[in-house]
Structures are given as C-alpha cells and as structure tokens.
Design a protein around this motif. Structure first.
Motif, PDB file in Angstrom:
ATOM      1  N   ALA A 237     -12.287  -2.168  12.611  1.00  9.67           N
ATOM      2  CA  ALA A 237     -11.781  -2.532  13.933  1.00  9.67           C
ATOM      3  C   ALA A 237     -10.590  -1.656  14.316  1.00  9.67           C
ATOM      4  N   HIS A 238      -9.673  -1.426  13.343  1.00  9.00           N
ATOM      5  CA  HIS A 238      -8.496  -0.592  13.616  1.00  9.00           C
ATOM      6  C   HIS A 238      -8.909   0.856  13.878  1.00  9.00           C
ATOM      7  N   GLN A 240     -11.810   1.978  14.957  1.00  6.34           N
ATOM      8  CA  GLN A 240     -12.508   2.072  16.231  1.00  6.34           C
ATOM      9  C   GLN A 240     -11.533   2.000  17.397  1.00  6.34           C
ATOM     10  N   LYS A 241     -10.520   1.127  17.263  1.00  9.69           N
ATOM     11  CA  LYS A 241      -9.494   1.012  18.299  1.00  9.69           C
ATOM     12  C   LYS A 241      -8.714   2.320  18.431  1.00  9.69           C
ATOM     13  N   THR A 242      -8.400   2.924  17.267  1.00 14.53           N
ATOM     14  CA  THR A 242      -7.681   4.198  17.268  1.00 14.53           C
ATOM     15  C   THR A 242      -8.509   5.293  17.943  1.00 14.53           C
ATOM     16  N   ASP A 244     -10.886   4.923  20.150  1.00 13.77           N
ATOM     17  CA  ASP A 244     -10.956   4.655  21.596  1.00 13.77           C
ATOM     18  C   ASP A 244      -9.655   5.059  22.291  1.00 13.77           C
ATOM     19  N   GLU A 245      -8.504   4.783  21.645  1.00 13.65           N
ATOM     20  CA  GLU A 245      -7.206   5.125  22.224  1.00 13.65           C
ATOM     21  C   GLU A 245      -7.045   6.642  22.329  1.00 13.65           C
TER      22      GLU A 245
END
Length: 529
Positions: A237-238, A240-242, A244-245
C-alpha cells in the motif's frame, strides 16, 4: 561440532533451466524442516548434501556424517532389507558361517551383531522384519519404515529425510514423529506433514524471493508468516501510494515547464525578449525538463521495484481462497449407504466384511485405518469399480472421484480443455472465470496437464470437478495430500472448505482432516480380512 554450510550454491536442470541460484544456508545439530513449493529445489538440496547430485556452482562444506533416506518406488525381485541397509555382504558371510562354508578370514572379520542391530533399528520404526526379508513382501508404508531404519542404522550426524511420512498409515506416521522428537543429532527434513514439522527446532523456507529461516516448529512459522503478510500488505500500500505520488508530481512538473515554455514563446512572438535571451531560456527550460524527467523516472522505477517486491512476497505468503457454486444438498438427504457389504478381490479373503453405514446431507466422512485395511477398496465399491460379494450399496447423488493420479483429467489436454470436457455447455468466459478462481489465470489455463506439478494437477482436478455451474453433491478423495507441497495442500483445503456438498476422504493426514472440517470417522481394521 557437526555442521553443514552451503555458499552461493546453484543448480540447473540438464536442459539448462535454473532451479535455484546463489543459495546460502547453514545447518547445525538440530532438526530443521525445509519447506517450499514443489519445484523450488528442496529434494535437489538433499541430494547435493548426500553427494548424489553435483551443484552447478558454489560450495558445500560438511562436518560430520550424513545419511539420506530414499523412497523405494520399485523393489527388485530379490532385494532384501539387508540391501536397503547396505550390509548384504556382511549378512551373506553370516549365512555361510551358519552352513560351515565361511573362510577363516571371513570368520575373523564377520560382523556378528549386524542382524541384531538391523532388527533393533526396524523396531524403532515399528516394523517387524529380518535382514533377509524380501522387499516385495512389504507394503509401500513398510518399505518406507525400512528405509528410515536404514538411515538411522549408522547413527549419522545429519539425517536427511525426503517426505518421510508419505505412504504411511497413522501408526507409521506416529513412529516417524516419535523418532524425530527424540532425535538429538542433526536432521534436515523435507516434508508437507505439518504435524511432523511441529517437532522441528527451525524451519527454512525456500521461495522465489529467496530463503528465510524461522525459529521453532510449524505453528510458530505460521504465526510469523501471518505477521509478515500484514507487513507486506502495508508495504505494498505504501509503495503504491509512493508511486502514485511520484506520477502526480511528475505530471505537475511537466505542466509547470510547459506553461513556462508557452509564456516565453508568447513574449518572443511580441518581440519583448532579445533573441539571445530567448535561446538561453529555451535551453534552460529543456535542461530543466530533462533533469526533472530523469529524476522522476528514477524515483518511479524505485517505487515500482518496491511494488513488485511487495507483490512477490504477498504471492508467497497469501492464503488461497475461492468461491464455488453451491450444490444446495439438503441436510436430510441420504447421500450414500452401505448395508452389510462384503467386498474385495478374493471371495475367500474379503477386504471388507459385513460393513454397514450411511452418509446424510453435506456431512464429511473420513475413512481411516492401517495400510491394507481396505480404504481404497471401499472407495472403489462406492464408485462401482469394485462390485461387492454381498450386501447393497446405494449412491443417491451425482459424485466425482479424485484419486491420487487425478485420472479424471486427460494428461495430453490443457486445463481449459479438460474443464470444457467435464463441464459441457459452459461458456468460454465461465470456464476462464472458474479456473481463475483456482489460480489458473490467462495463459496458465492453457498449460497441458502433463506439464503440471502434483499440486497443480490436484488443484486443476478440483477446479474441473467443482468449478462448474452444477458441481456434484458428493466428492470422493483418495489420499489427496500425498506428494503435495504445503501451499498446494492449503489450496486444496481452501477449495474443500468452500464446497457445500458431502465428502468422503481417505487420508492419514490428521491436520488436513481437521482443517477441512471432518465430522464423522469410519475406522477400518485389517482384522476384517
């Protein structure tokens, strides 16, 4: 102190396919379980340690003596227990001595206690036999016990065991577990038997993402993996979030640079900016854009690597779960009934004698008993392959049998073709969706059955038998966990837990029986025959 060290060890198949590369492992005088999916190289590691297989590269350092217990697939016509123990000549000398035919030199060097020690080793594994007992007179389970007894005969510093409880009945499995629970030297055990693995001092997992060591036995290993799965999911999750950011920031940077470039172009068009300055600004803008894109690409690549690594670890750790169509078998429906059934292969020596029982509704029945008690024969009577000598058998619902070879599947066909053959009328999309729920997605469904591992074959058999729109109300399984890795066993357990029909299962694996919710037991005895 006895020890085994593997450094940068690699091994490839004769066709060049890599099995494992740069393997680093260390073993001390403790009991170590070696686990991992079929094909990952567990048995190859044991064979390298035993000296019967040469690594492609790397080093093996062994301090102490090792003994490998091998599975006997076929027994020669004249092979005896002495052959398994490697003392054929020593026993032959004793036979010549008994007949008065031994030479003086043979009498001086004879091992007079060898037969007594063989019997003692056999007794430790619960087998009553002698050095000259022919292997062909023993069942598969008895041969396995003989092999294990031969392995401990020389009192090695490291005992190497490859699936030691396969083909053993409950008493045989208990004998192996008791042996290892009292073993004080080193042992390296490749096994899918979770009850046996509970006795280990450590478990080493071989996987596609490397090796990892866990302290203590199976339950501790499971608990640690559950924690790791949660951590891997958080990492995914982290990551993937990174990623995307980084994509968002890269797009924002590109938009700012585009706006700045457009502003400069407008000024140049109005003549507000000297040509030399305009060229310099254009060059700086292009340089800034290039550096920004390069930085964003490096950051994005790193983030995607983190996503890939987290997904790979989750694939190793993730429990298998599926959803199946319902059979809607009523609770009061009689599925199966035996009424005073006597059956076997010789009327003078029936394997099953005067047996009566019934199975009602979606109940789950295990058929247990020692080897030779008639468990597989009972399944053949249920399916109609074996007709009883006396009594009646009633099977009142559609059924499917998955035997140890999963013979419902055509080996030369693909998994998809098998599914379509066994589920006529199913659309291609329905076939694909059903197979995907058993982890045969996309091109994986196009694999020929003959190319699959044992665990994949059984999983494919379950998919074809239960994944259709109208699954059978009764599923019959004969020793389904033999020769499967633990991931495959857990996949089978998940499939059976999702099944709402009736089950008849022959298995000696108590953990498996507990995990699939067996509620009724039918214990057979060899005293019947």
């Amino acid at each position: 102190m006895p020890s085994i060290t593997l450094s940068a060890l690699s091994w490839s198949k004769p066709d060049g396919g890599h099995v494992f590369t740069d393997l680093d492992l260390a073993f001390g005088p403790e009991r170590t379980g070696l686990v991992g999916r079929n094909g990952i190289g567990k048995t190859s590691v044991l064979n390298i340690l035993a000296g019967t297989l040469r690594p492609s590269s790397g080093t093996v350092a062994i301090q102490g003596r090792v003994a490998l217990a091998r599975q006997i697939l076929r027994a020669g016509a004249d092979e005896t227990i002495a052959d398994v123990f490697g003392v054929t000549q020593a026993v032959a000398v004793l036979r010549r001595a008994e007949k008065g035919e031994a030479s003086l030199e043979e009498l001086e060097t004879a091992d007079w206690t060898v037969e007594e020690r063989i019997v003692s080793a056999l007794v430790r594994l619960g087998l009553e036999a002698r050095a000259d007992t022919l292997l062909k007179q023993l069942s598969g389970g008895q041969r396995t016990r003989a092999v294990l007894a031969a392995a401990i005969f020389s009192e090695p510093d490291f005992l190497l065991l490859d699936e030691p409880t396969n083909n053993l009945d409950r008493d045989g499995r208990r004998a192996v577990i008791d042996l290892l629970s009292g073993w004080r030297s080193g042992a390296i055990v490749v096994s899918h038997d979770r009850e046996l693995l509970e006795e280990m001092d450590a478990i080493i997992e071989l996987s596609s993402v490397g090796t990892k060591r866990y302290g203590r036995g199976w339950s501790s290993y499971q608990a640690a993996r559950a924690v790791e799965l949660e951590a891997a999911q958080q990492s995914l999750a982290h990551a993937q979030k990174t990623a995307d950011e980084i994509d968002r920031k890269a797009r924002a940077l590109a938009e700012r640079l585009d706006k700045r470039g457009a502003s400069g172009t407008r000024k140049a068009a109005k003549g507000d900016m000297p040509r030399i300055l305009m060229g310099r600004r254009k060059s700086n803008a292009e340089e800034s854009r290039g550096k920004g894109v390069e930085l964003a690409e490096r950051q994005r690549a790193a983030a995607l690597d983190a996503v890939t690594a987290a997904k790979a670890r989750i694939e190793v750790l993730q429990p298998f779960s599926i959803r199946l169509p319902r059979t809607d078998l009523p609770a009061g429906r009689q599925v199966l009934a035996f009424d005073r059934v006597t059956a076997g292969y010789d009327p003078a020596r029936p394997v099953i004698r005067d047996l009566s029982f019934s199975l009602v509704g979606p109940r789950r029945l295990s058929v247990t008993g020692p080897n030779g008690a008639g468990k597989t024969s009972l399944l053949k009577v249920v399916t109609g392959e074996l007709r009883p000598f006396n009594g009646t058998v009633s099977v009142n619902v559609p059924f499917s049998l998955l035997d140890q070879s999963v013979s419902i599947l055509e080996r030369g066909e693909t998994i998809l073709d098998n599914f379509k053959r066994l589920n006529p009328g199913a659309s291609d999309n329905a076939c694909r969706a059903a197979l995907a729920s058993f982890r045969f997605r996309a091109d994986a469904a196009l694999q020929r059955v003959e190319t699959l591992s044992g665990g994949q074959v059984l999983r494919a058999g379950l998919a074809c038998a239960l994944g259709g729109s109208d699954p059978p109300s009764l599923l019959i399984l004969d020793e389904p966990t033999n020769h499967l890795d633990i991931d495959s066993i857990e996949a089978v357990e998940a499939g059976l837990l999702a099944y709402d029909g009736a089950l008849v299962v022959v298995s000696h694996d108590e953990t498996f029986l507990a995990n699939i919710g067996i509620g009724t037991r039918l214990e057979l005895s060899t005293s019947w025959g």
